[in-house]
Design an enzyme around this catalytic site. Structure first.
Site, PDB file in Angstrom:
ATOM      1  N   GLY A 262       0.823  -1.219   0.000  1.00  0.00           N
ATOM      2  CA  GLY A 262       0.000   0.000   0.000  1.00  0.00           C
ATOM      3  C   GLY A 262       0.850   1.259   0.000  1.00  0.00           C
TER       4      GLY A 262
ATOM      5  CG  ASN B  10       1.862   3.720  -5.484  1.00  0.00           C
ATOM      6  OD1 ASN B  10       2.437   4.585  -6.116  1.00  0.00           O
ATOM      7  ND2 ASN B  10       2.192   2.423  -5.584  1.00  0.00           N
TER       8      ASN B  10
ATOM      9  CG  HIS C 214       9.401  -0.860  -2.786  1.00  0.00           C
ATOM     10  ND1 HIS C 214       8.193  -0.570  -2.200  1.00  0.00           N
ATOM     11  CD2 HIS C 214       9.276  -0.498  -4.090  1.00  0.00           C
ATOM     12  CE1 HIS C 214       7.382  -0.050  -3.106  1.00  0.00           C
ATOM     13  NE2 HIS C 214       8.015   0.004  -4.260  1.00  0.00           N
TER      14      HIS C 214
ATOM     15  NE  ARG D 247      -2.726  -5.521   1.298  1.00  0.00           N
ATOM     16  CZ  ARG D 247      -3.163  -5.375   0.071  1.00  0.00           C
ATOM     17  NH1 ARG D 247      -2.317  -5.045  -0.902  1.00  0.00           N
ATOM     18  NH2 ARG D 247      -4.435  -5.550  -0.236  1.00  0.00           N
TER      19      ARG D 247
ATOM     20  CE1 TYR E  59      -3.831  -1.403   1.285  1.00  0.00           C
ATOM     21  CE2 TYR E  59      -5.203  -3.107   2.288  1.00  0.00           C
ATOM     22  CZ  TYR E  59      -4.959  -2.212   1.257  1.00  0.00           C
ATOM     23  OH  TYR E  59      -5.846  -2.130   0.199  1.00  0.00           O
TER      24      TYR E  59
ATOM     25  CG  PHE F 119      -9.413   1.570  -3.907  1.00  0.00           C
ATOM     26  CD1 PHE F 119      -8.104   1.168  -4.135  1.00  0.00           C
ATOM     27  CD2 PHE F 119     -10.395   1.126  -4.778  1.00  0.00           C
ATOM     28  CE1 PHE F 119      -7.779   0.334  -5.199  1.00  0.00           C
ATOM     29  CE2 PHE F 119     -10.088   0.290  -5.842  1.00  0.00           C
ATOM     30  CZ  PHE F 119      -8.772  -0.107  -6.046  1.00  0.00           C
TER      31      PHE F 119
ATOM     32  NE  ARG G 102      -4.836  -6.881  -7.341  1.00  0.00           N
ATOM     33  CZ  ARG G 102      -5.569  -7.833  -6.792  1.00  0.00           C
ATOM     34  NH1 ARG G 102      -6.375  -8.539  -7.541  1.00  0.00           N
ATOM     35  NH2 ARG G 102      -5.496  -8.101  -5.489  1.00  0.00           N
TER      36      ARG G 102
ATOM     37  N   GLY H 231      -7.903  -3.059  -3.625  1.00  0.00           N
ATOM     38  CA  GLY H 231      -7.848  -2.286  -2.382  1.00  0.00           C
ATOM     39  C   GLY H 231      -8.648  -2.902  -1.244  1.00  0.00           C
TER      40      GLY H 231
END
Ligand code: A3P
Length: 305
Positions: A58, A60, A120, A142, A205, A241, A261, A263
């Protein structure tokens, strides 16, 4: 920029899409061993706002939230905002610390404070100045099952990454860390070592999905951003989203539909077989069972069949 990277992937032969650096794979269209070498010299500023999360956790979403919270606190004028956006554009890369050409870290010196830096990478792969500085690091996690499913679609939909013939083949690669940025479980194990540091905070997340405003309040308090109730509500709406997906052509070009995609939480149930569930549960227990990070991630709530 995003569309250029997209096209490079479409035209590249699949065996050249990844490279290995210190035993970990990375996408070759956005980074290189030379860039990762140069990264060691990156100079962290004490007011840098650092966001770290394995792909598909998550990042972005978090980036957009933090950008909004930071600029609300800073009260930039229109002119300052334009300057900041232009300075980012001059970096000529998608904003991830490990992306770009080896000269990117020189160009990053010109970015005005406060810089928002996304990565990342796990802590052991970060430049030494980042862990030594006073800069705060927000770590996004997440649940590993949804992360695996999200990464599966990303791998297969992104021209800059090789495709997998089946979920089963992909799952084995996920479990063995044979994906870009390596093993997610190893990544979590590494971050768990830093969980007690005051300048590091973990957010999940799932907690952001459960109550985004509460999550953003934790983030604002951690970074010392002063944001009023009305702004929290405004930012939550702007970064929902749906809102982000609708704007994604503008913000992410051709990557938009691939990144935004579903969420949702819990969709892993449509993919994991009984044996795969057991394998992941066992691996999580072996590597992270009883740790503070595992408690924070509420594995039993989000990952048990
Ligand atoms: P799914 O593939 O499960 O839908 P990253 O940004 O690290 O690449 O992570 C992408 C994941 O975050 C995707 O998960 C995406 O849908 C989800 N995501 C992106 N924006 C979101 C938002 N505003 N709210 C909730 N989830 C979001």
């Amino acid at each position: 920029m995003e569309d250029r990277i997209f096209s490079q992937g479409v035209n590249a032969p699949s065996e050249g899409l990844l490279f290995s650096y210190r035993g970990i794979l990375y996408p070759a269209t956005v980074s290189s061993p030379e860039t990762l070498e140069a990264l060691k010299s990156f100079e962290t500023r004490s007011d840098d706002v650092i966001l770290a999360g394995y792909p598909k956790t998550g990042t972005n979403w978090l980036e957009q939230m933090v950008r909004e919270l930071e600029s609300t606190d800073a009260k930039y004028t229109e002119e300052e905002m334009k300057e900041r956006i232009n300075a980012e554009k001059e970096l000529e890369t998608f904003p991830r610390l490990e992306f770009g050409d080896p000269e990117i870290y020189e160009r990053m010196k010109k970015l005005p404070s406060r810089r928002i830096i996304l990565t990342h990478l796990p802590p052991d792969a970060l430049p030494p100045s980042m862990l030594q500085s006073k800069a705060k690091i927000l770590v996004l996690v997440r649940n590993p099952k949804d992360t695996a499913v999200s990464y599966y679609h990303f791998y297969n939909d992104m021209p800059v990454l090789p495709s997998f013939a089946s979920w089963d083949e992909y799952f084995a690669a996920f479990m063995n860390g044979k994906l870009a940025w390596g093993s997610y479980i190893d990544h979590l194990v590494e971050w768990n070592k830093y969980i007690d540091l005051e300048r590091i905070m973990v957010i999940s997340y799932e907690e952001l999905k459960e109550d985004q405003i509460l999550g953003m309040k934790r983030i604002a308090a951690f970074f010392g951003f002063s944001v009023c109730e009305e702004d929290f509500r405004r930012i939550a709406e702007k970064t929902s989203f749906q809102a982000m997906k609708e704007k994604s052509k503008e913000t992410h070009g051709k990557f938009g539909d691939i990144i935004f995609r579903k969420g949702l939480v819990g969709k892993w149930r449509d993919f994991f077989s009984k044996a795969q569930n057991e394998e992941m549960d066992q691996k999580f227990e072996d590597c992270l069972g009883g740790t503070k990070l595992a408690a924070k991630m509420k594995y039993d709530v989000y990952c048990k069949a």
